[in-house]
Design an enzyme around this catalytic site. Structure first.
Site, PDB file in Angstrom:
ATOM      1  N   SER A   1      35.552   6.280  22.468  1.00 31.29           N
ATOM      2  CA  SER A   1      34.167   5.903  22.782  1.00 31.29           C
ATOM      3  C   SER A   1      34.144   5.137  24.112  1.00 31.29           C
ATOM      4  CB  SER A   1      33.573   5.087  21.631  1.00 31.29           C
ATOM      5  OG  SER A   1      32.188   4.969  21.770  1.00 31.29           O
TER       6      SER A   1
ATOM      7  N   ASP B   1      30.120  14.561  16.623  1.00 27.58           N
ATOM      8  CA  ASP B   1      29.877  13.208  17.127  1.00 27.58           C
ATOM      9  C   ASP B   1      28.376  12.965  17.266  1.00 27.58           C
ATOM     10  OD1 ASP B   1      29.605  10.875  18.677  1.00 27.58           O
ATOM     11  OD2 ASP B   1      31.530  11.209  19.659  1.00 27.58           O
TER      12      ASP B   1
ATOM     13  N   HIS C   1      31.974  10.363  15.151  1.00 22.62           N
ATOM     14  CA  HIS C   1      32.255   9.545  16.325  1.00 22.62           C
ATOM     15  C   HIS C   1      33.582   8.805  16.135  1.00 22.62           C
ATOM     16  CE1 HIS C   1      31.471   7.559  20.037  1.00 22.62           C
ATOM     17  NE2 HIS C   1      31.450   6.366  19.494  1.00 22.62           N
TER      18      HIS C   1
END
Ligand SMILES: *[C@@H]1O[C@H](CO)[C@@H](O)[C@H](O)[C@H]1NC(C)=O
Ligand SMILES: *[C@@H]1O[C@H](CO)[C@@H](O)[C@H](O)[C@H]1NC(C)=O
Ligand SMILES: *[C@@H]1O[C@H](CO)[C@@H](O)[C@H](O)[C@H]1NC(C)=O
Ligand SMILES: *[C@@H]1O[C@H](CO)[C@@H](O)[C@H](O)[C@H]1NC(C)=O
Ligand SMILES: *[C@@H]1O[C@H](CO)[C@@H](O)[C@H](O)[C@H]1NC(C)=O
Ligand SMILES: *[C@@H]1O[C@H](CO)[C@@H](O)[C@H](O)[C@H]1NC(C)=O
Ligand SMILES: *[C@@H]1O[C@H](CO)[C@@H](O)[C@H](O)[C@H]1NC(C)=O
Ligand SMILES: *[C@@H]1O[C@H](CO)[C@@H](O)[C@H](O)[C@H]1NC(C)=O
Length: 541
Positions: A195, A407, A447
């Site tokens: 991320s 995601d 994610h």
């Protein structure tokens, strides 16, 4: 201990004999003494304080002063280590909070962890994961505490830390601390993050190519300015939960089922997981209410428009794609609470505190045409979207990039765009890029973790396919690539029944590297990775 005065690259306090003892699994007494001695001389430049504390295996560290939004109140420590903490001044208005976990059973390797979101939080679980595998591991709070973007407001020093400097400082100081402690420099240096952590890894590859031999970058928040425009654009698109454009969570589930019905067979097998969501050019028009299909089993025209907008690329005035669409398939892995619930969220903090620089900015008033402001601001090149990574290639660096295709926070459609930018900028074909840069799509992964796919790939401890074999993971695949020249052909993932780690295996899958896609061979057990093949797109369409 204010250590600036005593800082010297070559001076150390730790006796070589202690180090030799520490590297074997000799009594921890010697290691404990080394750590205690080091506490008097951690030699950290520009630090306002520093400590070194021995931590035994099995200790449960607590962080009573950590910002509650970091949601990491404690950490169980798997392997004995010397824990270094320091605050390091980075400018007149900023400092980073730094930690190094120096394991007793050191392998000679160094590793930096990353951060998440706009945080603000040391990822202790990653520190523990890496140090238990024998890496001298470092982390910082990325220049501020907590998940809010508020500390970035009108503080260029904190913004600079966030973009690259906290990371750079943590790595350079961390390597030095490690060298001072073990009395030898790290043999190889690695990075592991997802991320924002993925963006930080890419930033180091692009701008500080000498720092790492191997970088594992997941779901990178690259194209950062436009990503934030995109994140903020959902609220005006959905409207509040009372507006006619709003699509309820139940209706998003209906949309998900329609996506699966329309697109799931493109990979040769219907299992609710799209191996190549880019092949799915989804339109919600078939869900439009009619005389025969009525609410709540259909969408009104304004709702169809909302869904189709979400699945359309965000374009600038001249038609260039600023940020790709949300990839279809992620409707049930968290996209609703993240973006579709009709409420402003902290995912728009960059726009609020940095771009608009207005803590009272009404995010319902945000319009995508403000993208140009975000784009032109681009502090310290936070965009992190440079295609020329030849310096990293030339120093022998290896880059393993991965992204979950479900995601819900950072569309995985952005990742192949970066690959293609590198390919075009450097004029290299995939077979040549394979030497130093491999991008893997992890089908059915949310994610950085979770999702219905074979998402246990070992990018974190909680994502290990076999919790009893922590050494069998994505990071160690990278180590093998760097140190033995054996590059990962696929990333093998496991899905467990009920998503219970280490429980009954539901299926395994070998995730393919771009630009190949995973396709069911048409025969054999679809739960067996061997029944699938990585094939070129041209063979599938
Ligand atoms: C650390 O420094 C203090 C004060 O100088 C000293 O009393 C102590 O013995 C030192 N500890 C170690 C382990 O060297
Ligand atoms: C310490 O801080 C000063 C001023 O911010 C900077 O110029 C210097 O490079 C820093 N020293 C180290 C070793 O990082
Ligand atoms: C560690 O300590 C915290 C705070 O006392 C506690 O909530 C947590 O359950 C402990 N963790 C373990 C694994 O024992
Ligand atoms: C170091 O930084 C942390 C995190 O910002 C802060 O909570 C702490 O008070 C600082 N410690 C010192 C001694 O300055
Ligand atoms: C130390 O690390 C090696 C691998 O580097 C491993 O084989 C060994 O079991 C580890 N020892 C301990 C006590 O963790
Ligand atoms: C609608 O949004 C408001 C906040 O704007 C929230 O308080 C309310 O619970 C939401 N209603 C539903 C049905 O989700
Ligand atoms: C379109 O706008 C983008 C963003 O400003 C710019 O980079 C690009 O060069 C423009 N393209 C054309 C064809 O004008
Ligand atoms: C999975 O969950 C279901 C429903 O809770 C339960 O009946 C089943 O036994 C679980 N299976 C496994 C292998 O845990």
């Amino acid at each position: 201990m204010h250590s600036t005065m005593r800082y010297s690259i070559f001076s150390t306090l730790v006796a070589a004999a202690d180090i030799a003892a520490a590297q074997s699994n000799a009594p921890t007494d010697a290691f404990m003494q080394s750590c205690a001695a080091f506490a008097n001389n951690t030699q950290i430049p520009n630090s306002t304080f520093s400590t070194a504390t021995f931590v035994p295996a099995g200790a449960n560290l607590t962080f009573p002063n950590a910002d509650p939004s970091c949601t990491r109140p404690s950490q169980l420590v798997a392997a004995a280590m010397c824990r270094i903490q320091a605050n390091i001044t980075t400018s007149a208005t900023s400092e980073v909070s730094f930690e190094a976990w120096l394991p007793q059973n050191w392998t000679g390797r160094f590793l930096s962890t990353g951060n998440g979101g706009l945080g603000g939080c040391i990822q202790y679980e990653d520190m523990d994961f890496a140090s238990s595998l024998g890496f001298a591991s470092v982390a910082t709070n990325n220049g501020h505490d907590g998940m809010s973007g508020q500390p970035l407001f009108q503080n260029a020093g904190v913004v600079e830390d966030f973009v690259y400097r906290a990371m750079f400082t943590g790595i350079t100081v961390g390597k030095q601390v490690s060298q001072n402690f073990y009395q030898m420099p790290p043999t190889k240096s690695y990075y592991l993050g997802c991320s924002t952590g993925g963006r930080q890894g890419m930033k180091m590859v692009q701008d500080f190519p000498d720092l790492f031999d191997g970088v594992v970058a997941g779901a990178p928040a690259m194209n950062f300015n436009n990503l934030n425009t995109w994140s903020a654009h959902f609220l005006p698109v959905t409207g509040s939960n009372t507006s006619e454009t709003f699509v309820s969570e139940a209706l998003w589930n209906l949309v998900h089922d329609d996506i699966v019905a329309q697109c799931d067979d493109k990979d040769g097998f219907k299992d609710g997981i799209l191996e190549a969501p880019d092949l799915c050019r989804y339109q919600a028009d078939k869900l439009l209410c009619s005389d025969t299909v009525v609410a709540p089993n259909c969408l009104t025209q304004p709702q169809v428009t909302t869904v189709n907008t979400v699945f359309s690329d965000l374009k600038g005035p001249n038609g260039t794609v600023l940020y790709p669409r949300m990839q279809p398939g992620s409707e049930k892995t968290g996209a609703f609470p993240a973006y579709y619930n009709g409420q402003a969220s902290d995912k728009s903090d960059w726009i609020k505190f940095v771009v608009q620089a207005d803590p009272n900015f009404d995010l319902t008033k945000f319009t995508p045409d403000l993208w140009a402001k975000a784009d032109s601001l681009n502090p310290f090149d936070v965009a992190t979207f440079k295609g020329d990574i030849s310096a990293f290639q030339q120093r022998g660096g290896k880059l393993l990039h991965y992204h979950g295709t479900m995601d819900p926070i950072i569309s995985s459609d952005n990742s192949p765009r970066y690959y293609e930018i590198v390919r075009a900028t450097m004029g290299l074909e995939p077979a040549q890029l394979d030497d130093f840069y491999r991008y893997f799509r992890i089908s059915g992964m949310g994610h950085c973790s979770g999702g219905p796919g074979a998402h246990f790939i070992g990018n974190q401890r909680k994502q290990l396919a076999d919790p009893n074999k922590p050494e069998d993971n994505l990071l160690m695949n990278m180590v093998r690539w760097v140190e033995e020249g054996q590059a990962p052909e696929v990333v093998t993932g496991v899905a467990f029944v009920n998503d219970t780690q280490g429980g009954e295996v539901a299926f395994t899958r070998n995730h393919c590297r771009w630009p190949l896609m995973n396709k069911f061979s048409g025969s054999g057990d679809p739960n067996d990775a061997a029944s699938w093949q990585c094939v070129p797109y041209a063979n599938t369409i």
